[in-house]
Design a protein around this motif. Structure first.
Motif, PDB file in Angstrom:
ATOM      1  N   LEU A 129       2.642   1.791  -3.357  1.00  0.00           N
ATOM      2  CA  LEU A 129       1.739   2.371  -4.348  1.00  0.00           C
ATOM      3  C   LEU A 129       1.475   3.847  -4.059  1.00  0.00           C
ATOM      4  CD1 LEU A 129      -0.868  -0.535  -4.653  1.00  0.00           C
ATOM      5  CD2 LEU A 129       0.743   0.186  -6.410  1.00  0.00           C
ATOM      6  N   ALA A 130       1.303   4.166  -2.766  1.00  0.00           N
ATOM      7  CA  ALA A 130       1.012   5.549  -2.376  1.00  0.00           C
ATOM      8  C   ALA A 130       2.161   6.486  -2.725  1.00  0.00           C
ATOM      9  CB  ALA A 130       0.704   5.614  -0.885  1.00  0.00           C
TER      10      ALA A 130
ATOM     11  N   ASN B 281       1.385  10.706  -2.121  1.00  0.00           N
ATOM     12  CA  ASN B 281       0.400  10.074  -1.239  1.00  0.00           C
ATOM     13  C   ASN B 281      -0.988  10.679  -1.457  1.00  0.00           C
ATOM     14  OD1 ASN B 281      -0.016   8.272   1.258  1.00  0.00           O
ATOM     15  ND2 ASN B 281      -0.897  10.213   1.915  1.00  0.00           N
TER      16      ASN B 281
ATOM     17  N   PHE C 102      -2.985  -1.141  -8.412  1.00  0.00           N
ATOM     18  CA  PHE C 102      -2.624  -2.511  -8.060  1.00  0.00           C
ATOM     19  C   PHE C 102      -3.172  -3.495  -9.089  1.00  0.00           C
ATOM     20  CE2 PHE C 102      -3.737  -6.515  -5.871  1.00  0.00           C
ATOM     21  CZ  PHE C 102      -2.471  -6.912  -5.479  1.00  0.00           C
TER      22      PHE C 102
ATOM     23  N   THR D  16      -2.440   9.688  -5.137  1.00  0.00           N
ATOM     24  CA  THR D  16      -2.813   8.285  -5.312  1.00  0.00           C
ATOM     25  C   THR D  16      -3.958   7.859  -4.394  1.00  0.00           C
ATOM     26  OG1 THR D  16      -1.086   7.623  -3.730  1.00  0.00           O
ATOM     27  CG2 THR D  16      -0.512   7.589  -6.077  1.00  0.00           C
ATOM     28  N   TYR D  17      -4.363   8.735  -3.482  1.00  0.00           N
ATOM     29  CA  TYR D  17      -5.449   8.387  -2.564  1.00  0.00           C
ATOM     30  C   TYR D  17      -6.734   8.099  -3.349  1.00  0.00           C
ATOM     31  CZ  TYR D  17      -8.706   8.601   1.341  1.00  0.00           C
ATOM     32  OH  TYR D  17      -9.671   8.297   2.271  1.00  0.00           O
TER      33      TYR D  17
ATOM     34  N   SER E 260       4.533   5.886  -5.098  1.00  0.00           N
ATOM     35  CA  SER E 260       5.133   5.501  -6.375  1.00  0.00           C
ATOM     36  C   SER E 260       5.368   6.664  -7.339  1.00  0.00           C
ATOM     37  CB  SER E 260       4.261   4.444  -7.063  1.00  0.00           C
ATOM     38  OG  SER E 260       2.949   4.958  -7.306  1.00  0.00           O
TER      39      SER E 260
ATOM     40  N   VAL F 111       0.834  -1.205   0.000  1.00  0.00           N
ATOM     41  CA  VAL F 111       0.000   0.000   0.000  1.00  0.00           C
ATOM     42  C   VAL F 111       0.870   1.256   0.000  1.00  0.00           C
ATOM     43  CG1 VAL F 111      -1.727   1.324   1.269  1.00  0.00           C
ATOM     44  CG2 VAL F 111      -1.903  -1.169   1.166  1.00  0.00           C
TER      45      VAL F 111
ATOM     46  N   LYS G  18      -5.293   3.703  -5.522  1.00  0.00           N
ATOM     47  CA  LYS G  18      -4.311   2.630  -5.339  1.00  0.00           C
ATOM     48  C   LYS G  18      -4.836   1.270  -5.785  1.00  0.00           C
ATOM     49  CE  LYS G  18      -3.370   3.876  -1.024  1.00  0.00           C
ATOM     50  NZ  LYS G  18      -3.720   5.317  -0.992  1.00  0.00           N
ATOM     51  N   TRP G  19      -6.126   1.013  -5.592  1.00  0.00           N
ATOM     52  CA  TRP G  19      -6.667  -0.280  -6.006  1.00  0.00           C
ATOM     53  C   TRP G  19      -6.573  -0.448  -7.520  1.00  0.00           C
ATOM     54  CZ3 TRP G  19      -7.303  -4.847  -4.317  1.00  0.00           C
ATOM     55  CH2 TRP G  19      -8.161  -5.752  -4.953  1.00  0.00           C
TER      56      TRP G  19
END
Length: 224
Positions: free
Chosen positions: A106-107, A130, A141, A133-134, A109, A103, A137-138
């Motif tokens: 990804l946040a 952060n 992914f 990407t909030y 990245s 997590v 992220k799903w």
């Protein structure tokens, strides 16, 4: 209204960005390998290689020679500081049964891309990544998972085809020498196919990263 990632759009744009820049990506990689042994120069080219999604996000075909641009040296200190903070944070989060590490990865990245694109410092880039990407992220992914699965499936199919070709050559060979030559040909062909597949999928990955950054970075002005 904030721009949100769309799963299908990311894959489509990733494919377009990646495929049209395959020659440039390959050229940049070759130039990076050829100059990796040169002190100081290798730092700038490595930063350039790591931020290729930023180049692709503009939608244009970039020049492989752009990895030698002097602007990459300007952010050398912040780049390594950002990597250090990312490493500490991700490793620390991974200690809590690994999933938090994914997590956080990804946040954060987009941090390195924001560093060069927006001229932020390490802390600002991580915080901005952060924030951007909030809620996305799903999707990020799922895109990564789909790319990995697609790579595995295509590799399996091509491997099976090459295996059948190898068996056919072995069966049709009338001598040991012929079998050896046939096996060598299949080995060379396997190497070429594997390398080509790797390059194509790397281009696809970078293209998807470019699509993600291009979409989410548009929200920065809305936050100010």
């Amino acid at each position: 209204m904030k721009n949100k990632l769309d799963f299908i759009t990311v894959l489509q744009e990733g494919f377009v960005y990646g495929t049209k820049n395959i020659p440039s990506l390959l050229g940049a990689l070759i130039l990076w390998i050829l100059t990796i042994w040169i002190p100081y120069v290798n730092v700038g080219t490595t930063i350039a290689i790591c931020t290729l999604p930023l180049q692709l996000s503009k939608g244009d075909i970039f020049s492989p020679l752009s990895i030698f641009d002097k602007k990459y040296y300007r952010y050398m200190g912040e780049y390594f500081l950002t990597l250090g903070l990312l490493g500490i944070g991700i490793i620390g989060a991974s200690l809590f049964f690994f999933i938090p590490g994914i997590v956080v990865a990804l946040a954060w990245s987009l941090a390195v891309l924001l560093l060069l694109d927006k001229g932020l410092n390490a802390a600002e880039a991580i915080r901005m990544s952060n924030s951007l990407t909030y809620g996305n992220k799903w999707t990020m992914f799922c895109v990564s998972v789909v790319i990995c699965i697609a790579y595995f499936i295509v590799s399996l199919i091509l491997g099976s085809i090459l295996g059948l070709i190898s068996m056919a050559i072995m069966a049709s060979s009338g001598s040991i020498e012929g079998a050896i030559v046939g096996s060598a040909i299949v080995s060379v062909l396997s190497f070429i196919v594997t390398l080509a597949l790797f390059i194509v999928f790397q281009a696809f990955c970078i293209g998807c990263q470019a699509s993600i950054y291009g979409t989410l970075s548009k929200n920065i002005e809305e936050q100010h």
